[in-house]
Design a protein around this motif. Structure first.
Motif, PDB file in Angstrom:
ATOM      1  N   PRO A   7       0.821  -1.228   0.000  1.00 16.58           N
ATOM      2  CA  PRO A   7       0.000   0.000   0.000  1.00 16.58           C
ATOM      3  C   PRO A   7       0.849   1.270   0.000  1.00 16.58           C
ATOM      4  O   PRO A   7       0.462   2.280  -0.578  1.00 16.58           O
ATOM      5  CB  PRO A   7      -0.809  -0.129   1.292  1.00 16.58           C
ATOM      6  N   SER A   8       2.020   1.222   0.677  1.00 14.36           N
ATOM      7  CA  SER A   8       2.878   2.409   0.727  1.00 14.36           C
ATOM      8  C   SER A   8       3.388   2.779  -0.668  1.00 14.36           C
ATOM      9  O   SER A   8       3.547   3.966  -0.995  1.00 14.36           O
ATOM     10  CB  SER A   8       4.057   2.163   1.666  1.00 14.36           C
ATOM     11  N   ILE A   9       3.640   1.763  -1.498  1.00 11.21           N
ATOM     12  CA  ILE A   9       4.070   2.015  -2.873  1.00 11.21           C
ATOM     13  C   ILE A   9       2.900   2.554  -3.680  1.00 11.21           C
ATOM     14  O   ILE A   9       3.045   3.485  -4.491  1.00 11.21           O
ATOM     15  CB  ILE A   9       4.625   0.729  -3.518  1.00 11.21           C
ATOM     16  N   MET A  10       1.714   1.989  -3.477  1.00 11.29           N
ATOM     17  CA  MET A  10       0.521   2.470  -4.185  1.00 11.29           C
ATOM     18  C   MET A  10       0.260   3.941  -3.874  1.00 11.29           C
ATOM     19  O   MET A  10      -0.118   4.716  -4.751  1.00 11.29           O
ATOM     20  CB  MET A  10      -0.701   1.621  -3.802  1.00 11.29           C
ATOM     21  N   ALA A  11       0.488   4.306  -2.613  1.00 15.64           N
ATOM     22  CA  ALA A  11       0.258   5.701  -2.221  1.00 15.64           C
ATOM     23  C   ALA A  11       1.193   6.645  -2.966  1.00 15.64           C
ATOM     24  O   ALA A  11       0.805   7.742  -3.381  1.00 15.64           O
ATOM     25  CB  ALA A  11       0.446   5.847  -0.716  1.00 15.64           C
ATOM     26  N   VAL A  12       2.436   6.224  -3.149  1.00 18.73           N
ATOM     27  CA  VAL A  12       3.409   7.055  -3.883  1.00 18.73           C
ATOM     28  C   VAL A  12       3.015   7.143  -5.351  1.00 18.73           C
ATOM     29  O   VAL A  12       3.087   8.219  -5.964  1.00 18.73           O
ATOM     30  CB  VAL A  12       4.835   6.481  -3.752  1.00 18.73           C
ATOM     31  N   ILE A  13       2.584   6.033  -5.921  1.00 16.47           N
ATOM     32  CA  ILE A  13       2.188   6.016  -7.330  1.00 16.47           C
ATOM     33  C   ILE A  13       1.004   6.951  -7.565  1.00 16.47           C
ATOM     34  O   ILE A  13       0.906   7.611  -8.603  1.00 16.47           O
ATOM     35  CB  ILE A  13       1.828   4.579  -7.766  1.00 16.47           C
ATOM     36  N   GLU A  14       0.109   7.027  -6.581  1.00 15.22           N
ATOM     37  CA  GLU A  14      -1.100   7.832  -6.737  1.00 15.22           C
ATOM     38  C   GLU A  14      -0.860   9.315  -6.506  1.00 15.22           C
ATOM     39  O   GLU A  14      -1.724  10.141  -6.789  1.00 15.22           O
ATOM     40  CB  GLU A  14      -2.172   7.326  -5.764  1.00 15.22           C
ATOM     41  N   MET A  15       0.306   9.653  -5.962  1.00 19.92           N
ATOM     42  CA  MET A  15       0.614  11.055  -5.714  1.00 19.92           C
ATOM     43  C   MET A  15       0.836  11.786  -7.033  1.00 19.92           C
ATOM     44  O   MET A  15       1.178  11.190  -8.039  1.00 19.92           O
ATOM     45  CB  MET A  15       1.879  11.182  -4.845  1.00 19.92           C
ATOM     46  N   GLY A  16       0.678  13.105  -7.014  1.00 19.89           N
ATOM     47  CA  GLY A  16       0.972  13.881  -8.216  1.00 19.89           C
ATOM     48  C   GLY A  16       0.304  15.234  -8.175  1.00 19.89           C
ATOM     49  O   GLY A  16      -0.583  15.497  -7.353  1.00 19.89           O
ATOM     50  N   HIS A  17       0.751  16.094  -9.080  1.00 22.69           N
ATOM     51  CA  HIS A  17       0.169  17.436  -9.161  1.00 22.69           C
ATOM     52  C   HIS A  17      -1.104  17.444  -9.990  1.00 22.69           C
ATOM     53  O   HIS A  17      -1.887  18.377  -9.917  1.00 22.69           O
ATOM     54  CB  HIS A  17       1.186  18.409  -9.774  1.00 22.69           C
ATOM     55  N   GLY A  18      -1.325  16.402 -10.791  1.00 18.56           N
ATOM     56  CA  GLY A  18      -2.521  16.313 -11.609  1.00 18.56           C
ATOM     57  C   GLY A  18      -3.607  15.599 -10.836  1.00 18.56           C
ATOM     58  O   GLY A  18      -3.690  15.686  -9.606  1.00 18.56           O
ATOM     59  N   PRO A  19      -4.479  14.867 -11.519  1.00 18.40           N
ATOM     60  CA  PRO A  19      -5.557  14.133 -10.853  1.00 18.40           C
ATOM     61  C   PRO A  19      -4.981  13.127  -9.860  1.00 18.40           C
ATOM     62  O   PRO A  19      -3.985  12.485 -10.125  1.00 18.40           O
ATOM     63  CB  PRO A  19      -6.261  13.411 -12.016  1.00 18.40           C
ATOM     64  N   GLN A  20      -5.623  13.010  -8.698  1.00 14.28           N
ATOM     65  CA  GLN A  20      -5.180  12.080  -7.671  1.00 14.28           C
ATOM     66  C   GLN A  20      -5.889  10.742  -7.847  1.00 14.28           C
ATOM     67  O   GLN A  20      -7.085  10.691  -8.131  1.00 14.28           O
ATOM     68  CB  GLN A  20      -5.497  12.644  -6.279  1.00 14.28           C
TER      69      GLN A  20
END
Length: 369
Positions: free
Chosen positions: A340-353
């Motif tokens: 889940p910690s990796i998924m959280a990083v992948i989902e991060m971003g300045h665009g759509p979350q």
């Protein structure tokens, strides 16, 4: 024609400005230039008969201007094949020659060793010359007669010279097959040479020179085949710390031989175990390799710790969306192996979350608050 009379004679005397006098001067100079090669040719023709003549030739060569030296180097070509590299007079001349005569003996030895392996006697004399004068170029003709440790030791000095000088030295090591003779083993293998180049101290060697030297190796594709480069990468991987130019070599190998992609991905996984992010230059190369090898590199990125994956996205934002899309196309069983910690990083971003929905095993766009 302007004339002047001597006070002691009524015989006409040519003026210093006389065209005839100038013509005679030109003829005299031309004659001397013509006589010079003729005399040199005669002397050099006698050299194979009497090797002792090499001593005087060495002295004259040392004291001559560049024009004379070029003349000697050109005319001596025909005499060299008849010389005996084990002749005592010849060996003594090599050992005792001045630094100014170095280019003469280097040329002679280079010609002698084109079709035969250098004798131990001549290798020893040339080694003495290098010890006295410190110019590694004198060692090039006998490079394949040196020991591996000697070759590695002179690399820093050799890399200070032009690319054509370095290439000549490398070719002497690579091309050890002589006409009519069995293949002579090189004291250092192509893989060992490239590894040695990577291990040079970059605080003492110019980085550009080291890169140029490794590029000369890569240019020899008949020698540096995929299996050789795989050995190089494998052995460089074992070094600690990793060589600064390691990832550059990985990328260059992959560029030349795309079929190495599977091997490179294995290297990348091992780099994570070695905590590659602790070496800035190698870490930057790792990220660049991930960019160059998408989508094969996605499974490597998913093995990074969350902080390092976040840094990858900061340094290479173009990796985040493709990786997110890749994860979205995985089966539920495959996604279950992503922390889940990796998924959280992948989902991060300045665009759509994005958020991974565990109940439906899908990635959905988060609604803005």
């Amino acid at each position: 024609m302007p004339l002047s009379l001597s006070s002691r004679s009524c015989t006409p005397r040519l003026s210093s400005q006389s065209p005839l006098r100038n013509t005679r001067r030109r003829c005299s100079n031309t004659s001397r230039r013509a006589v010079r090669p003729s005399c040199c040719f005669l002397y050099l023709s006698l050299l194979p008969i009497n090797h002792g003549l090499i001593h005087l030739l060495s002295e004259v060569y040392s004291a001559s201007n560049n024009d004379v030296k070029r003349c000697v180097l050109r005319l001596i070509e025909n005499a060299i094949p008849a010389l005996d590299m084990n002749n005592n007079e010849f060996l003594n001349a090599i050992e005792n020659c001045s630094e100014l005569a170095g280019s003469l003996f280097t040329r002679v030895i280079a010609k002698l060793t084109e079709k035969q392996f250098p004798s131990q006697a001549i290798v020893d004399r040339v080694r003495t010359q290098f010890t006295k004068h410190g110019d590694p170029r004198c060692l090039i003709p006998v490079m394949n007669g040196l020991q591996k440790k000697e070759i590695v030791a002179i690399l820093p000095k050799l890399l200070k010279y032009r690319a054509d000088v370095i290439k000549e030295a490398f070719n002497k090591l690579f091309l050890s097959t002589y006409a009519g003779l069995e293949k002579m083993p090189s004291p250092i293998s192509p893989a060992e040479l490239l590894i040695a180049i990577h291990q040079l101290d970059l605080t003492k060697c110019d980085v550009k020179s080291v890169i140029a030297a490794s590029s000369l190796c890569f240019a020899e594709r008949d020698i540096y085949k995929p299996e050789v480069l795989a050995v190089v990468m494998q052995q460089l991987m074992e070094l600690n710390p990793l060589p600064t130019l390691f990832m550059r070599t990985v990328l260059q190998s992959l560029s030349l031989y795309p079929q190495l992609i599977g091997f490179v991905m294995n290297i990348m996984q091992r780099l994570i175990v070695k905590q590659v992010w602790k070496q800035k230059k190698v870490w930057e190369g790792f990220i660049k390799c991930c960019q160059k090898t998408m989508p094969q590199s996605f499974h490597v990125l998913l093995q990074l710790p969350p902080p390092q994956l976040k840094e990858v996205f900061t340094l290479a934002p173009d990796l985040q969306v493709p990786l997110r899309e890749h994860v979205g196309m995985l089966t539920p069983g495959q996604r279950d192996h992503i922390p889940p910690s990796i998924m959280a990083v992948i989902e991060m971003g300045h665009g759509p979350q994005y958020m991974y929905d565990m109940s439906t095993s899908t990635i959905r766009v988060m609604e803005p608050h």
